[in-house]
Design a protein around this motif. Structure first.
Motif, PDB file in Angstrom:
ATOM      1  N   LYS A   2      36.534  -6.429  21.541  1.00  0.00           N
ATOM      2  CA  LYS A   2      35.205  -6.254  21.807  1.00  0.00           C
ATOM      3  C   LYS A   2      34.924  -7.681  21.944  1.00  0.00           C
ATOM      4  CE  LYS A   2      32.380  -1.968  21.494  1.00  0.00           C
ATOM      5  NZ  LYS A   2      31.456  -1.763  20.295  1.00  0.00           N
ATOM      6  N   PHE A  28      26.856  -3.536  21.104  1.00  0.00           N
ATOM      7  CA  PHE A  28      28.359  -4.520  20.484  1.00  0.00           C
ATOM      8  C   PHE A  28      27.271  -5.359  18.754  1.00  0.00           C
ATOM      9  CE2 PHE A  28      27.465  -5.694  25.132  1.00  0.00           C
ATOM     10  CZ  PHE A  28      29.415  -5.512  25.347  1.00  0.00           C
ATOM     11  N   THR A  31      30.461  -6.709  16.140  1.00  0.00           N
ATOM     12  CA  THR A  31      30.696  -7.878  16.717  1.00  0.00           C
ATOM     13  C   THR A  31      30.008  -9.518  17.138  1.00  0.00           C
ATOM     14  OG1 THR A  31      31.675  -7.367  18.944  1.00  0.00           O
ATOM     15  CG2 THR A  31      33.154  -6.685  17.563  1.00  0.00           C
ATOM     16  N   THR A 377      29.875  -5.790  29.479  1.00  0.00           N
ATOM     17  CA  THR A 377      31.157  -5.170  29.608  1.00  0.00           C
ATOM     18  C   THR A 377      32.108  -6.295  30.374  1.00  0.00           C
ATOM     19  OG1 THR A 377      30.575  -3.592  28.425  1.00  0.00           O
ATOM     20  CG2 THR A 377      32.919  -4.201  27.965  1.00  0.00           C
ATOM     21  N   SER A 381      33.726  -9.370  29.629  1.00  0.00           N
ATOM     22  CA  SER A 381      35.147 -10.223  29.341  1.00  0.00           C
ATOM     23  C   SER A 381      35.507 -10.858  30.873  1.00  0.00           C
ATOM     24  CB  SER A 381      35.603  -8.553  29.358  1.00  0.00           C
ATOM     25  OG  SER A 381      35.124  -7.953  28.388  1.00  0.00           O
TER      26      SER A 381
END
Ligand code: UDP
Ligand code: GLC
Length: 390
Positions: A2, A28, A31, A377, A381
């Protein structure tokens, strides 16, 4: 693995952007961290969900900057922005990316990203081309920073993305990720609960329409009051409060209700945290924004509450409601047209039910939390991987 995200937001209150970030940041939470420039209910709600939060209070010269701008104020604010950006840059050390959730937060985060050598993402939730909403200078600064210091702009609707590009934003920077709403709180309500709330609000057996937006001139609650004055026996719930200094408008609405002679049919409920329940109490969910709505979470929520929605035909609304199929669209600011639609929906429960059922299915299909998180995401990413590859 993550990504580690440092989210930033200027607001301590709960507007739609903050409610959306609540869901994103919760996902999230293990993290990531949220930095807010003001304390308030938003912090409490994040903490309840286990999201680490810090407050970096914005100095008055930054928090006092209005969207309308003003040169002297802007120069003072610029100094404040640098100071705040240093704090955010320090906080960003242990994170992969800075993710700004509001316009002011983006300005600060873009500078912080430069200081900390971290990529910056802007979740853009405003239509930058709206006259009056943004000063030319603010718009220019935001677009320049986005084009030069921002890895990705996530727009909450195609309309928002198009406005960004129309104002000079780089088309290759922007991706659309619609809001998603968790249907669970709408699905677990019982008929008893809804009946009791109707009694409590004094609208049992009474045709009722609701608006669920913060009180602000552009949200157009006055249009609903004007429409209501053309309908007999219909009550309205006005759910929401002035969140960003529009107290004058809120008071004006009470005066307008009195002038129109409808005070006893208008229920001002203030800011509430039981929106699914309240939407289930009304016969119709109305959206009355007089300038284009960037997205409009309230529409998806009305659909999830299995209520027919009637909305102002502009902006992101067109991506949510299919006129005559999953809701009804009227011209923004047209109280007469709104009154006609409300009259029709109240008089024709079968039609109202068909729209509501189609709306519910569309909301479940198109505006899920899963799709929102997948979209965010993917963007995060991509940015993180690209940065790590150098
Ligand atoms: N809302 C709320 N309490 C209220 C009024 C509104 O929690 O008293 C919520 C509403 O359910 C919606 C959000 O505030 O999720 C408003 O979001 P929207 O996108 O419709 O408009 P925004 O205020 O962000 O422009
Ligand atoms: C902004 C917009 C609203 C949108 C929300 C969530 O507050 O005004 O239309 O739904 O952000 O993205």
């Amino acid at each position: 693995m993550k990504p580690r995200i440092l989210f930033t937001d200027q607001a301590g209150v709960l507007g739609g952007g903050e409610l959306s970030l609540l869901d994103i940041a919760s996902h999230f939470a293990d993290t990531s961290r949220v930095v807010l420039f003001a304390d308030g209910l938003f912090r409490e709600r994040l903490e309840q969900r286990g999201v680490p939060v810090s407050i970096c209070a914005a100095p008055a010269e930054v928090s006092g900057v209005s969207r309308a701008g003003g040169l002297t104020k802007d120069i003072k604010a610029a100094v404040g922005v640098i100071g705040l950006a240093r704090e955010v840059a320090r906080a960003a050390r242990d994170y992969d990316v800075i993710y700004a959730n509001s316009q002011k937060a983006f300005i600060v985060s873009a500078v912080a990203g430069k200081f900390a050598c971290k990529p910056v993402i802007w979740h853009l939730r405003d239509l930058l081309d709206q006259q009056g909403e943004f000063s030319r200078l603010h718009r220019l600064v935001a677009i320049r920073l986005a084009n030069h210091l921002c890895a990705r702009v996530i727009a909450n609707s195609r309309a928002t993305a198009d406005a960004f590009v129309a104002c000079g934003g780089r088309p290759d920077r922007v991706r659309v990720v619609h809001n998603g709403i968790d249907p669970a709180p709408f699905q677990r309500l019982t008929a008893e609960e809804i009946g009791a709330l109707r009694q409590q609000l004094g609208v049992a057996g009474v045709p009722t329409v609701g608006v669920f937006s913060r009180l602000a001139p552009w949200k157009g609650q006055h249009v609903l009051l004007e429409a209501l004055s053309q309908l007999s026996g219909v009550h309205a719930l006005l759910v929401g409060d002035a969140l960003f200094g529009e107290q004058g408008y809120a008071e004006g609405l009470r005066e307008l209700a009195a002038q129109l002679g409808i005070t006893e049919r208008v229920h001002f409920l203030g800011f509430r945290q039981d929106i699914p329940q309240l939407m289930s109490v009304v016969d119709v969910v109305a959206h009355t924004s007089v300038t284009p709505e960037p997205f409009g979470r309230v529409l998806v929520e009305g659909m999830l509450a299995r209520r027919p929605v009637v909305a102002a035909r502009a902006g992101g609304v067109l991506e949510i409601v299919e006129d005559g199929v999953t809701g009804v669209l009227v011209a923004p600011g047209d109280a007469r047209a709104l009154a006609a639609v409300l009259r029709d929906l109240i008089a024709n429960p079968d039609k109202a039910r068909a729209l509501a059922e189609a709306g519910y299915a569309a909301a479940i299909r198109q505006f899920s939390i899963e799709a929102l998180l997948r979209g965010v995401t993917e963007q995060v990413s991509e940015v993180v991987v690209r940065t790590q590859r150098g």
